[in-house]
Design a protein around this motif. Sequence first.
Motif, PDB file in Angstrom:
ATOM      1  N   MET A   1       0.820  -1.199   0.000  1.00  0.00           N
ATOM      2  CA  MET A   1       0.000   0.000   0.000  1.00  0.00           C
ATOM      3  C   MET A   1       0.869   1.269   0.000  1.00  0.00           C
ATOM      4  SD  MET A   1      -3.329   0.712   0.021  1.00  0.00           S
ATOM      5  CE  MET A   1      -3.956  -0.856   0.563  1.00  0.00           C
ATOM      6  N   PRO A   2       1.938   1.322   0.805  1.00  0.00           N
ATOM      7  CA  PRO A   2       2.774   2.528   0.783  1.00  0.00           C
ATOM      8  C   PRO A   2       3.371   2.810  -0.602  1.00  0.00           C
ATOM      9  CG  PRO A   2       3.260   1.228   2.730  1.00  0.00           C
ATOM     10  CD  PRO A   2       2.362   0.393   1.863  1.00  0.00           C
ATOM     11  N   ALA A   3       3.741   1.754  -1.331  1.00  0.00           N
ATOM     12  CA  ALA A   3       4.309   1.963  -2.664  1.00  0.00           C
ATOM     13  C   ALA A   3       3.264   2.536  -3.618  1.00  0.00           C
ATOM     14  CB  ALA A   3       4.862   0.649  -3.204  1.00  0.00           C
ATOM     15  N   PHE A   4       2.028   2.065  -3.521  1.00  0.00           N
ATOM     16  CA  PHE A   4       0.947   2.581  -4.366  1.00  0.00           C
ATOM     17  C   PHE A   4       0.690   4.043  -4.034  1.00  0.00           C
ATOM     18  CE2 PHE A   4      -3.793   2.696  -5.321  1.00  0.00           C
ATOM     19  CZ  PHE A   4      -3.643   2.741  -6.689  1.00  0.00           C
ATOM     20  N   ALA A   6       2.770   6.162  -2.742  1.00  0.00           N
ATOM     21  CA  ALA A   6       3.913   6.947  -3.235  1.00  0.00           C
ATOM     22  C   ALA A   6       3.838   7.113  -4.753  1.00  0.00           C
ATOM     23  CB  ALA A   6       5.221   6.274  -2.826  1.00  0.00           C
ATOM     24  N   ALA A   7       3.440   6.046  -5.459  1.00  0.00           N
ATOM     25  CA  ALA A   7       3.343   6.121  -6.916  1.00  0.00           C
ATOM     26  C   ALA A   7       2.297   7.142  -7.356  1.00  0.00           C
ATOM     27  CB  ALA A   7       2.999   4.749  -7.487  1.00  0.00           C
ATOM     28  N   GLU A  12      -3.165  13.709  -0.412  1.00  0.00           N
ATOM     29  CA  GLU A  12      -3.848  13.946   0.860  1.00  0.00           C
ATOM     30  C   GLU A  12      -5.181  13.210   0.849  1.00  0.00           C
ATOM     31  OE1 GLU A  12      -5.728  17.707   3.259  1.00  0.00           O
ATOM     32  OE2 GLU A  12      -3.965  18.067   1.997  1.00  0.00           O
ATOM     33  N   GLY A  13      -5.510  12.586   1.962  1.00  0.00           N
ATOM     34  CA  GLY A  13      -6.764  11.869   2.085  1.00  0.00           C
ATOM     35  C   GLY A  13      -6.730  10.448   1.556  1.00  0.00           C
ATOM     36  N   PHE A  14      -5.555   9.970   1.161  1.00  0.00           N
ATOM     37  CA  PHE A  14      -5.420   8.606   0.663  1.00  0.00           C
ATOM     38  C   PHE A  14      -5.964   7.633   1.700  1.00  0.00           C
ATOM     39  CE2 PHE A  14      -3.197   4.591   0.218  1.00  0.00           C
ATOM     40  CZ  PHE A  14      -3.248   4.364  -1.132  1.00  0.00           C
ATOM     41  N   PRO A  15      -6.715   6.619   1.348  1.00  0.00           N
ATOM     42  CA  PRO A  15      -6.988   6.106   0.011  1.00  0.00           C
ATOM     43  C   PRO A  15      -8.320   6.578  -0.586  1.00  0.00           C
ATOM     44  CG  PRO A  15      -7.664   4.451   1.558  1.00  0.00           C
ATOM     45  CD  PRO A  15      -7.127   5.622   2.354  1.00  0.00           C
ATOM     46  N   ASP A  16      -9.029   7.453   0.096  1.00  0.00           N
ATOM     47  CA  ASP A  16     -10.341   7.877  -0.411  1.00  0.00           C
ATOM     48  C   ASP A  16     -10.277   9.311  -0.901  1.00  0.00           C
ATOM     49  OD1 ASP A  16     -12.903   6.998  -1.025  1.00  0.00           O
ATOM     50  OD2 ASP A  16     -13.751   8.008   0.719  1.00  0.00           O
ATOM     51  N   ASP A  28     -10.364  10.117 -10.735  1.00  0.00           N
ATOM     52  CA  ASP A  28     -10.273   8.758 -10.227  1.00  0.00           C
ATOM     53  C   ASP A  28      -9.897   8.759  -8.765  1.00  0.00           C
ATOM     54  OD1 ASP A  28     -10.844   7.247 -12.518  1.00  0.00           O
ATOM     55  OD2 ASP A  28      -8.794   7.443 -13.250  1.00  0.00           O
ATOM     56  N   ARG A  29     -10.393   7.777  -8.045  1.00  0.00           N
ATOM     57  CA  ARG A  29      -9.939   7.491  -6.697  1.00  0.00           C
ATOM     58  C   ARG A  29      -8.959   6.324  -6.811  1.00  0.00           C
ATOM     59  NH1 ARG A  29     -15.145   9.318  -5.800  1.00  0.00           N
ATOM     60  NH2 ARG A  29     -15.371  10.651  -3.985  1.00  0.00           N
ATOM     61  N   PRO A  30      -8.105   6.133  -5.831  1.00  0.00           N
ATOM     62  CA  PRO A  30      -7.245   4.950  -5.867  1.00  0.00           C
ATOM     63  C   PRO A  30      -8.046   3.661  -6.047  1.00  0.00           C
ATOM     64  CG  PRO A  30      -6.417   6.480  -4.232  1.00  0.00           C
ATOM     65  CD  PRO A  30      -7.737   7.037  -4.724  1.00  0.00           C
ATOM     66  N   LEU A  31      -9.230   3.587  -5.439  1.00  0.00           N
ATOM     67  CA  LEU A  31     -10.060   2.392  -5.590  1.00  0.00           C
ATOM     68  C   LEU A  31     -10.481   2.191  -7.043  1.00  0.00           C
ATOM     69  CD1 LEU A  31     -11.487   0.006  -4.219  1.00  0.00           C
ATOM     70  CD2 LEU A  31     -13.431   1.527  -3.798  1.00  0.00           C
ATOM     71  N   ASP A  32     -10.772   3.268  -7.757  1.00  0.00           N
ATOM     72  CA  ASP A  32     -11.151   3.158  -9.168  1.00  0.00           C
ATOM     73  C   ASP A  32     -10.026   2.510  -9.977  1.00  0.00           C
ATOM     74  OD1 ASP A  32     -13.468   4.615  -8.494  1.00  0.00           O
ATOM     75  OD2 ASP A  32     -12.517   6.524  -9.024  1.00  0.00           O
TER      76      ASP A  32
END
Length: 161
Positions: A1-4, A6-7, A12-16, A28-32
Amino acid sequence: MPAFRAALGDPEGFPDCLLGVDFLGCGDRPLDIAIRCGPPHFVAALIAAGADPRAGAADGFPPLFQAIDAPREDRHAVLAVLLRAGADTEQRGLNDGTALHHAVWRRDIVAVRMLLAHGADITARTRIDDLSTPLEDAEAMGFAEAVALMRPAPSPPRARR
């Protein structure tokens, strides 16, 4: 998760959080991203970390819709992760349809079965365009498998005394 994280530039507000929002408020959200191209266990990990499987979508494609459309062979496994995490089967998206409408429109019988098993409403009516239910759409499309799943079985005849 930290690598994602960082990528993605440590948003701010990760993962939502929304990434790359355009002038229409779409992004897009990370979930998308994970729904489209991450393994199902990564989708589950993002949700466990706080990503919202019920997130709205300005573009008309909330998480369940994205899973139905995902260009991947394991899209139903991703759909299952979202459903287990509490994704809303009645959330509206494209053309004011529910996820069940969307699965019917895509002729995805596996998704139709999964959504029905999670309580999707066959009587939910779009509030624009054809004002139709998923069952009516399946009937109009000649999607007999979906019609058979959604149409209540006829009651057996009563025995005469």
